[in-house]
Design an enzyme around this catalytic site. Sequence first.
Site, short mmCIF file in Angstrom:
data_model
loop_
_atom_site.label_atom_id
_atom_site.label_comp_id
_atom_site.label_asym_id
_atom_site.label_seq_id
_atom_site.Cartn_x
_atom_site.Cartn_y
_atom_site.Cartn_z
N GLY A 1 -7.81 -0.95 4.38
CA GLY A 1 -8.01 -2.39 4.46
C GLY A 1 -6.68 -3.09 4.27
O GLY A 1 -5.81 -2.57 3.57
N GLN B 1 -0.60 -9.63 2.66
CA GLN B 1 0.08 -8.40 2.22
C GLN B 1 1.29 -8.06 3.10
O GLN B 1 2.09 -7.19 2.74
CB GLN B 1 -0.90 -7.22 2.22
CG GLN B 1 -1.98 -7.36 1.14
CD GLN B 1 -2.92 -6.18 1.15
OE1 GLN B 1 -3.87 -6.15 1.92
NE2 GLN B 1 -2.64 -5.19 0.33
N CYS C 1 -4.94 -0.45 -3.98
CA CYS C 1 -4.48 -1.52 -3.09
C CYS C 1 -3.07 -1.17 -2.62
O CYS C 1 -2.24 -0.74 -3.44
CB CYS C 1 -4.46 -2.84 -3.87
SG CYS C 1 -3.86 -4.26 -2.91
N LEU C 2 -2.80 -1.36 -1.34
CA LEU C 2 -1.45 -1.09 -0.82
C LEU C 2 -0.39 -1.93 -1.53
O LEU C 2 0.76 -1.52 -1.60
CB LEU C 2 -1.40 -1.36 0.69
CG LEU C 2 -2.11 -0.33 1.59
CD1 LEU C 2 -2.09 -0.81 3.03
CD2 LEU C 2 -1.48 1.04 1.46
N HIS D 1 -12.86 -6.90 -1.53
CA HIS D 1 -11.47 -6.72 -1.97
C HIS D 1 -10.51 -7.53 -1.09
O HIS D 1 -9.62 -8.22 -1.60
CB HIS D 1 -11.13 -5.22 -1.92
CG HIS D 1 -9.71 -4.88 -2.26
ND1 HIS D 1 -9.36 -4.20 -3.42
CD2 HIS D 1 -8.55 -5.10 -1.59
CE1 HIS D 1 -8.04 -4.05 -3.44
NE2 HIS D 1 -7.52 -4.58 -2.34
N GLU D 2 -10.72 -7.46 0.23
CA GLU D 2 -9.81 -8.14 1.16
C GLU D 2 -10.00 -9.66 1.14
O GLU D 2 -9.02 -10.41 1.25
CB GLU D 2 -9.97 -7.59 2.59
CG GLU D 2 -9.67 -6.10 2.75
CD GLU D 2 -8.34 -5.65 2.18
OE1 GLU D 2 -7.41 -6.47 2.09
OE2 GLU D 2 -8.23 -4.47 1.80
N HIS E 1 -8.03 -11.16 -1.54
CA HIS E 1 -6.62 -11.37 -1.17
C HIS E 1 -6.42 -12.74 -0.52
O HIS E 1 -5.41 -13.41 -0.75
CB HIS E 1 -6.14 -10.31 -0.17
CG HIS E 1 -5.67 -9.03 -0.79
ND1 HIS E 1 -4.60 -8.97 -1.65
CD2 HIS E 1 -6.12 -7.76 -0.65
CE1 HIS E 1 -4.41 -7.71 -2.02
NE2 HIS E 1 -5.32 -6.95 -1.43
C1 QAP Z 1 -8.81 -1.90 -0.31
O1 QAP Z 1 -7.11 -0.31 -0.18
C2 QAP Z 1 -9.97 -1.11 -0.82
O2 QAP Z 1 -2.08 3.07 -4.22
C3 QAP Z 1 -7.92 -1.11 0.62
O3 QAP Z 1 -0.42 4.78 -3.02
C4 QAP Z 1 -9.92 -0.49 -2.06
O4 QAP Z 1 -6.28 0.75 1.59
C5 QAP Z 1 -11.10 -0.99 -0.09
C6 QAP Z 1 -3.43 2.89 -0.83
C7 QAP Z 1 -11.00 0.22 -2.53
C8 QAP Z 1 -12.19 -0.28 -0.56
C9 QAP Z 1 -12.15 0.31 -1.79
C10 QAP Z 1 -3.26 2.66 -2.18
C11 QAP Z 1 -2.56 3.77 -0.20
C12 QAP Z 1 -4.46 2.22 -0.03
C13 QAP Z 1 -2.26 3.30 -2.90
C14 QAP Z 1 -6.25 0.59 0.40
C15 QAP Z 1 -1.40 4.18 -2.26
C16 QAP Z 1 -1.56 4.41 -0.91
C17 QAP Z 1 -5.31 1.30 -0.49
CO CO Z 2 -5.57 -4.90 -1.60
#
Ligand code: QAP
Ligand code: CO
Length: 179
Positions: free
Chosen positions: A45, A50, A95-96, A137-138, A141
């Site tokens: 996501g 971001q 989270c990215l 979550h998004e 943001h």
């Molecule tokens: C949001 O999160 C989300 O720490 C998207 O080192 C979170 O794509 C949606 C990511 C939970 C549903 C459930 C995080 C990649 C990616 C990191 C992400 C990392 C590399 C997170």
């Molecule tokens: Co996020």
Amino acid sequence: MKLTIVEYPNKRLKEKSKLVEKFDGELHKLLDAMYESMISSSGIGLAAIQIGYAKQILLLNIPDENDAQSRDALIEMINPVIIESLGETIYQEGCLSVPSFYEDINRFEKVSVNYQDRDGNTKNIEADGLLSIAIQHEIDHLNGILFIDKLSYSRRKKFEKEYKKMLKEKKISKNSTKE
Ligand code: QAP
Ligand code: CO
């Protein structure tokens, strides 16, 4: 267009995103660039803020039952609004923009969302499971809210300590690879 992910504690992540009014080629370019950034960073996501654009745009790309990600599963949401929510669920989120940190967060189990697609057509989706969590979550943001803002005071303090330590180590390893 090569884009870098804005990371905490950058203040831009607190900005409220603005409504999208023009559904033109510029928007399509931004959506495509966001997709590239999300996939190359291993995300499921991504919200426009971001990558530094305070626009109400988000992408979702939930992996299938074999954990494979495909462009067919891509959902682009513009100007999304949650119109109904039901139940409660807990999931360990990441989270990215907050790399290498994961924590349990409470969300609604199901949501109904109105949004627009890249051409401005009005859509609705009824989501549950991981998609529902990712949407919430998004959308947070878009309102300047990060998942770490939902932690209890003690867990937030623990996060700040761990994250600072992580940033410091990152800096050191970056400096030592400099010639
Ligand atoms: C949001 O999160 C989300 O720490 C998207 O080192 C979170 O794509 C949606 C990511 C939970 C549903 C459930 C995080 C990649 C990616 C990191 C992400 C990392 C590399 C997170
Ligand atoms: Co996020």
